[in-house]
Motif scaffolding. Structure first.
Motif, PDB file in Angstrom:
ATOM      1  N   THR A  71       0.850  -1.196   0.000  1.00  0.00           N
ATOM      2  CA  THR A  71       0.000   0.000   0.000  1.00  0.00           C
ATOM      3  C   THR A  71       0.884   1.244   0.000  1.00  0.00           C
ATOM      4  N   GLU A  72       0.303   2.372  -0.364  1.00  0.00           N
ATOM      5  CA  GLU A  72       1.060   3.629  -0.361  1.00  0.00           C
ATOM      6  C   GLU A  72       1.302   4.135   1.053  1.00  0.00           C
ATOM      7  N   ASN A  73       0.353   3.873   1.945  1.00  0.00           N
ATOM      8  CA  ASN A  73       0.426   4.344   3.329  1.00  0.00           C
ATOM      9  C   ASN A  73       0.521   3.147   4.273  1.00  0.00           C
ATOM     10  N   PRO A  74       0.959   3.369   5.509  1.00  0.00           N
ATOM     11  CA  PRO A  74       1.006   2.265   6.476  1.00  0.00           C
ATOM     12  C   PRO A  74      -0.369   1.615   6.645  1.00  0.00           C
ATOM     13  N   ARG A 104       1.355  -1.767  12.653  1.00  0.00           N
ATOM     14  CA  ARG A 104       0.610  -0.612  12.126  1.00  0.00           C
ATOM     15  C   ARG A 104       1.426   0.202  11.116  1.00  0.00           C
ATOM     16  N   ASN A 105       2.747   0.268  11.292  1.00  0.00           N
ATOM     17  CA  ASN A 105       3.563   1.101  10.404  1.00  0.00           C
ATOM     18  C   ASN A 105       4.025   0.371   9.141  1.00  0.00           C
ATOM     19  N   TRP A 106       3.697  -0.924   9.001  1.00  0.00           N
ATOM     20  CA  TRP A 106       4.044  -1.655   7.786  1.00  0.00           C
ATOM     21  C   TRP A 106       3.190  -1.179   6.630  1.00  0.00           C
ATOM     22  N   PHE A 107       3.731  -1.250   5.429  1.00  0.00           N
ATOM     23  CA  PHE A 107       2.961  -0.929   4.228  1.00  0.00           C
ATOM     24  C   PHE A 107       3.096  -2.021   3.166  1.00  0.00           C
ATOM     25  N   MET A 108       3.814  -3.117   3.499  1.00  0.00           N
ATOM     26  CA  MET A 108       3.883  -4.252   2.571  1.00  0.00           C
ATOM     27  C   MET A 108       4.034  -5.549   3.353  1.00  0.00           C
ATOM     28  N   ASN A 130     -14.386  -0.156  12.161  1.00  0.00           N
ATOM     29  CA  ASN A 130     -15.633  -0.013  12.919  1.00  0.00           C
ATOM     30  C   ASN A 130     -16.854  -0.265  12.043  1.00  0.00           C
ATOM     31  N   SER A 131     -16.714  -0.086  10.735  1.00  0.00           N
ATOM     32  CA  SER A 131     -17.858  -0.283   9.834  1.00  0.00           C
ATOM     33  C   SER A 131     -17.831  -1.657   9.162  1.00  0.00           C
ATOM     34  N   GLY A 132     -16.949  -2.559   9.590  1.00  0.00           N
ATOM     35  CA  GLY A 132     -16.899  -3.910   9.030  1.00  0.00           C
ATOM     36  C   GLY A 132     -15.625  -4.144   8.236  1.00  0.00           C
ATOM     37  N   MET A 133     -15.634  -5.228   7.446  1.00  0.00           N
ATOM     38  CA  MET A 133     -14.469  -5.580   6.630  1.00  0.00           C
ATOM     39  C   MET A 133     -14.377  -4.631   5.435  1.00  0.00           C
ATOM     40  N   VAL A 134     -13.207  -4.052   5.237  1.00  0.00           N
ATOM     41  CA  VAL A 134     -12.981  -3.099   4.154  1.00  0.00           C
ATOM     42  C   VAL A 134     -11.933  -3.674   3.204  1.00  0.00           C
ATOM     43  N   PRO A 135     -12.272  -3.789   1.911  1.00  0.00           N
ATOM     44  CA  PRO A 135     -11.281  -4.296   0.944  1.00  0.00           C
ATOM     45  C   PRO A 135     -10.067  -3.373   0.868  1.00  0.00           C
ATOM     46  N   MET A 136      -8.885  -3.977   0.799  1.00  0.00           N
ATOM     47  CA  MET A 136      -7.640  -3.216   0.676  1.00  0.00           C
ATOM     48  C   MET A 136      -6.993  -3.407  -0.685  1.00  0.00           C
TER      49      MET A 136
END
Length: 144
Positions: A71-74, A104-108, A130-136
């Motif tokens: 990902t671009e961000n952690p 938390r600070n990993w991005f890959m 908090n709103s459930g499973m979110v696709p990454m």
């Protein structure tokens, strides 16, 4: 105390309570308004010591294939869920899934998976908010 002062006091208390709720949600982690951290799934023959995929592709011979996710961000979570689906005749069937502990600070992240049966597969990464499973992120690979 007159009626106008009472109304002001109630309004002030309401505003303070709302701010406390907002701060409490922020302190607990992600709010439902947090945008998903989308990433790229890459299939490859291996990954070098710096985390760079080697011999990327979308088609591989049956056997061990590395799956690299970045990902671009952690990640900003401590667990990411990986699901591998086998695609057959327009439908998908889960053939493997796991929770991956991350920092938390990993991005890959990356790992190898044995694909012993020829076919088409979809690999999906999600995170719990908090709103459930979110696709990454997700990617497709063909095994021959």
């Amino acid at each position: 105390m007159n009626g106008e002062e009472s109304m002001r006091r109630k309004a002030l208390i309401t505003i303070i309570l709302m701010l406390l709720v907002i701060f409490a949600l922020a302190a607990c982690g992600e709010s439902s308004a947090t945008a998903p951290n989308t990433g790229t799934v890459t299939f490859c023959e291996s990954v070098d010591k710096d985390g760079v995929p080697v011999n990327e592709g979308t088609e591989f011979k049956a056997g061990e294939v590395y799956i690299h996710f970045e990902t671009e961000n952690p990640f900003n979570v401590i667990k990411i869920h990986q699901t591998i689906y086998r695609i057959e005749g327009g439908s998908e069937e889960i053939c493997y899934e796991q929770n991956i502990r991350v920092k938390r600070n990993w991005f890959m992240l990356w790992g190898n998976r044995e694909f012993s049966e020829p076919g088409k597969y979809r690999v999906e990464y999600t995170r719990l908010t908090n709103s459930g499973m979110v696709p990454m992120g997700e990617g497709h690979v063909t095994i021959f």
